[in-house]
Write a protein that holds these residues in place. Structure first.
Motif, short mmCIF file in Angstrom:
data_model
loop_
_atom_site.label_atom_id
_atom_site.label_comp_id
_atom_site.label_asym_id
_atom_site.label_seq_id
_atom_site.Cartn_x
_atom_site.Cartn_y
_atom_site.Cartn_z
N VAL A 81 10.89 12.35 -1.41
CA VAL A 81 9.77 11.48 -1.74
C VAL A 81 9.24 10.84 -0.46
N ARG A 82 7.94 10.97 -0.25
CA ARG A 82 7.32 10.38 0.94
C ARG A 82 6.81 8.97 0.66
N ARG A 83 6.06 8.81 -0.43
CA ARG A 83 5.50 7.50 -0.76
C ARG A 83 4.85 7.54 -2.14
N ARG A 84 4.40 6.38 -2.60
CA ARG A 84 3.68 6.25 -3.86
C ARG A 84 2.25 5.80 -3.59
N LEU A 85 1.34 6.27 -4.41
CA LEU A 85 -0.04 5.81 -4.37
C LEU A 85 -0.30 5.05 -5.66
N VAL A 86 -0.35 3.72 -5.56
CA VAL A 86 -0.59 2.88 -6.73
C VAL A 86 -2.09 2.74 -6.91
N PRO A 87 -2.61 2.89 -8.13
CA PRO A 87 -4.05 2.80 -8.35
C PRO A 87 -4.63 1.47 -7.87
N SER A 88 -5.92 1.48 -7.61
CA SER A 88 -6.61 0.28 -7.15
C SER A 88 -6.56 -0.80 -8.23
N ARG A 89 -6.80 -2.02 -7.81
CA ARG A 89 -6.78 -3.14 -8.76
C ARG A 89 -7.87 -2.97 -9.82
N ALA A 90 -9.00 -2.37 -9.42
CA ALA A 90 -10.09 -2.16 -10.38
C ALA A 90 -9.63 -1.27 -11.52
N THR A 91 -8.83 -0.25 -11.20
CA THR A 91 -8.30 0.62 -12.23
C THR A 91 -7.23 -0.09 -13.05
N LEU A 92 -6.35 -0.83 -12.38
CA LEU A 92 -5.26 -1.51 -13.08
C LEU A 92 -5.78 -2.50 -14.11
N PHE A 93 -6.93 -3.14 -13.80
CA PHE A 93 -7.46 -4.15 -14.71
C PHE A 93 -8.57 -3.59 -15.60
#
Length: 636
Positions: A81-93
């Motif tokens: 595993v290299r890293r995670r890409l967490v969605p932007s805050r606009a998507t999260l909300f």
């Protein structure tokens, strides 16, 4: 990507952002240890699909949570595993109509990735591919195979000594020799010398040699050169100031900006209030044309706080100069000098996953215009979804078409972006340089041509200047480059002016949504000057024009400014410009009556700059209304 998107329990733990940090002094023991060369794993992006999407696909397998997927991959001995890409805050909300799930970036071999695809239908797995700059690496014509083949054991080594315009040794010059069978390259050292070995050929088979300097000088292309073996072949390059007098002490508009009528736009139109992001190699903010212009950013290469302000490959700094070069009386002048500009650094070594990360940054920061002078031959649905998500939040992506001379590169193939091809114009470069070799026939009456390197196809929306483009590079330098990388920033800069200064983007299209982006693209395309270059797939709607793009939208004929007003202003300008007019106070007030213009004040004292601005405004209204009596010559 937000801070919560990073993980520290990776195995084996990679360097930040999945890159190996360069070391100026590697440990001697490591250098001496032999390493057996093996095939490297491939990099993939892996995401757990949401239940709604699985139902649409007809998949009945229960969905995986992002956390469960991450644990499963971390526990898999065949996956790093290299890293995670967490969605932007606009998507999260939930402020967008689309959603790109959390992505895990991981290395594994192809067979294992295929096994995971087959065993986990609720998971999407796509290869993470490297991206390329959309700048043309200057090369002569491709080698032409002949009817005979020289033995590969025949080595032909040429020694070069390259000097600058002052006769001093010129370090950092890339030398490319083209034979009949292959290329060979070298770079000059501090003494200006380089040796280049061509395999399987003899001196008489050399077709051309290209000398590409890092800054300050024109490149030089020599066809059928007479090269000597066993001695230095001496070359002297020409300074840019031979073509641009007193440059960079004197500030100039680039030929491309003049072609797009930027020099006819009132100097009050500078893009204030608009945010631009340049997803590239960073920007050298110590450069006099970029200092105070590029003010924020993110480093996705080394993950350092100020890494975005360091540009080791010069590409991002060149794009930034076209977009926002400072109006400081020196060097070059950009389109949107008062815009807020961010540098998202993903090069050198940018991947699809880095582009997704950078686009999330743009969504979070409410960027208005993103310049993407990059691309690849392969598509990716994660990137496609992220660009569409950006569009839904009002982020307009303007993309270089690519430089392979073939079909348009991804992501320029997407309908959600504005794709820009490159054109050139005769007499905008030194005759001994390589830029003229990019010209394709036919030419327009004004000398415009389609660039050979530019990708083409039905996806092309517009074209813009991309041959012999002068702009800023690192170490306070300037360079003239070719590429759709250079064309896209012209359109990105103009897009910022449109958003900042057209009233409709403070009214009907104020909301940050897809309608806003689509309207911007519509304006840019409708402003174009059509160019008949033999193939509409090389030019799209044509070359955007700043005066038309900034003109007032009207359902009918726009009101025509009075010719009498213009005559009065021209007379006043002549008085102000005379030797006797040493200050605004030396000119008597001039009354403009209501019959001449309803908007004019009854009594006004104006200076030369004010009159010039008013003339530009009148020209702009006339030109935007389609009344060509005052249409400017964009190349005057």
């Amino acid at each position: 990507m937000s801070d919560e998107g990073r993980t520290d329990n990776q195995k084996p733990k990679p360097q930040p952002r999945g890159r190996a940090k360069p070391s100026s002094q590697p440990e001697r023991s490591k250098r001496q240890q032999p390493v057996e060369v093996a095939s490297r794993p491939q990099r993939y992006m892996v995401a757990a699909l949401p239940q709604m999407q699985l139902m649409t696909m007809g998949v009945t397998t229960p969905p995986l949570s992002p956390a469960a997927l991450l644990r499963m991959l971390e526990d898999d001995p065949r996956v790093d595993v290299r890293r995670r890409l967490v969605p932007s805050r606009a998507t999260l909300f939930g402020t967008t109509g689309t959603s790109v799930p959390e992505i895990v970036v991981a290395d594994m071999d192809f067979e294992h990735a295929r096994t995971l695809r087959q065993s986990l239908p609720q998971v999407r797995i796509e290869q993470d591919r490297p991206l390329a700059y959309a700048r043309v690496t200057p090369l002569p014509e491709r080698p032409v195979a002949t009817g005979f083949v020289q033995p590969l054991g025949n080595l032909c080594t040429f020694d070069f000594l390259v000097r600058d315009a002052d006769g001093d040794p010129f370090p950092g010059v890339t030398i490319t020799i083209t034979g009949t069978l292959r290329y060979a390259q070298g770079i000059t050292g501090r003494d200006g010398r380089a040796s280049v070995t061509l395999i399987g050929e003899v001196p008489e088979m050399v077709q051309s040699v290209l000398f590409d300097p890092p800054a300050g000088h024109w490149n030089l292309k020599l066809d059928r050169p007479l090269l000597e073996l066993g001695r230095d072949n001496v070359i002297k390059l020409r300074e840019l100031s031979e073509t641009f007098p007193d440059f960079p002490r004197q500030q100039i508009f680039g030929w491309g900006q003049r072609a797009m009528s930027l020099d006819r736009v009132a100097p009050t139109f500078r893009g204030k209030g608009v945010k631009i992001a340049i997803i590239d190699s960073g920007a050298d903010i110590k450069h006099p044309d970029l200092a105070g212009q590029v003010t924020d950013g993110i480093d996705l290469v080394e993950d350092t706080a100020a890494g975005w302000a360091v540009d080791t490959v010069r590409h991002g700094s060149h794009c930034a100069g076209v977009i926002t070069g400072a109006d400081n009386g020196l060097g070059i002048l950009g389109f949107a000098t008062e815009a807020e500009v961010h540098a998202c650094k993903i090069f050198p070594g940018g991947w699809f996953s880095d582009l997704i990360d950078a686009l999330d940054y743009c969504i979070d920061k409410q960027i208005d215009v993103v310049n993407l002078s990059l691309g690849t031959l392969e598509g990716n649905s994660f990137v496609e979804d992220k660009i569409n998500e950006a569009r839904q939040t009002g982020v307009a992506c303007i993309v270089a078409a690519g430089n392979t001379g073939g079909p348009v590169n991804f992501p320029g193939t997407l309908p959600t972006v504005l794709t820009v091809a490159a054109i050139g114009r005769l007499d905008t470069y030194h005759a001994e340089s390589s830029h003229g070799s990019e010209a394709m026939e036919p030419l327009t009456d004004d000398g415009f041509f389609a660039a050979k390197f530019s990708c083409h196809g039905p996806e092309i929306d517009v074209c813009a200047p991309g041959v012999a483009i002068l702009s800023s590079v690192t170490d306070r330098g300037y360079a003239v480059w070719d590429g759709t990388s250079m064309a896209a920033p012209h359109v990105s800069g103009l897009a910022a002016l449109v958003l900042a200064h057209r009233e409709e983007f403070r009214g009907e299209f104020r909301s940050r949504d897809a309608r806003r982006v689509d309207r911007l693209f519509e304006i840019l395309k409708s402003s174009c000057t059509e160019l008949d270059l033999g193939d509409p797939h090389r030019t799209g709607a044509g070359m955007p024009d700043a005066l038309r793009a900034l003109g007032t939208v009207s359902t009918g004929m726009a009101p025509t400014p009075s010719a009498d007003i213009r005559q009065i202003l021209e007379q006043l300008l002549a008085v102000l410009g005379s030797p006797s007019a040493t200050s605004p106070q030396s000119v008597a007030p001039m009354a403009l009556t209501p019959s001449e213009t309803p908007a004019a004040p009854q009594h006004a004292v104006v200076d030369e700059i004010g009159v010039r601005n008013e003339l530009m405004r009148l020209d702009q209204e006339m030109y935007a209304a389609g009344l060509t009596g005052y249409a400017p010559d964009p190349l005057a």
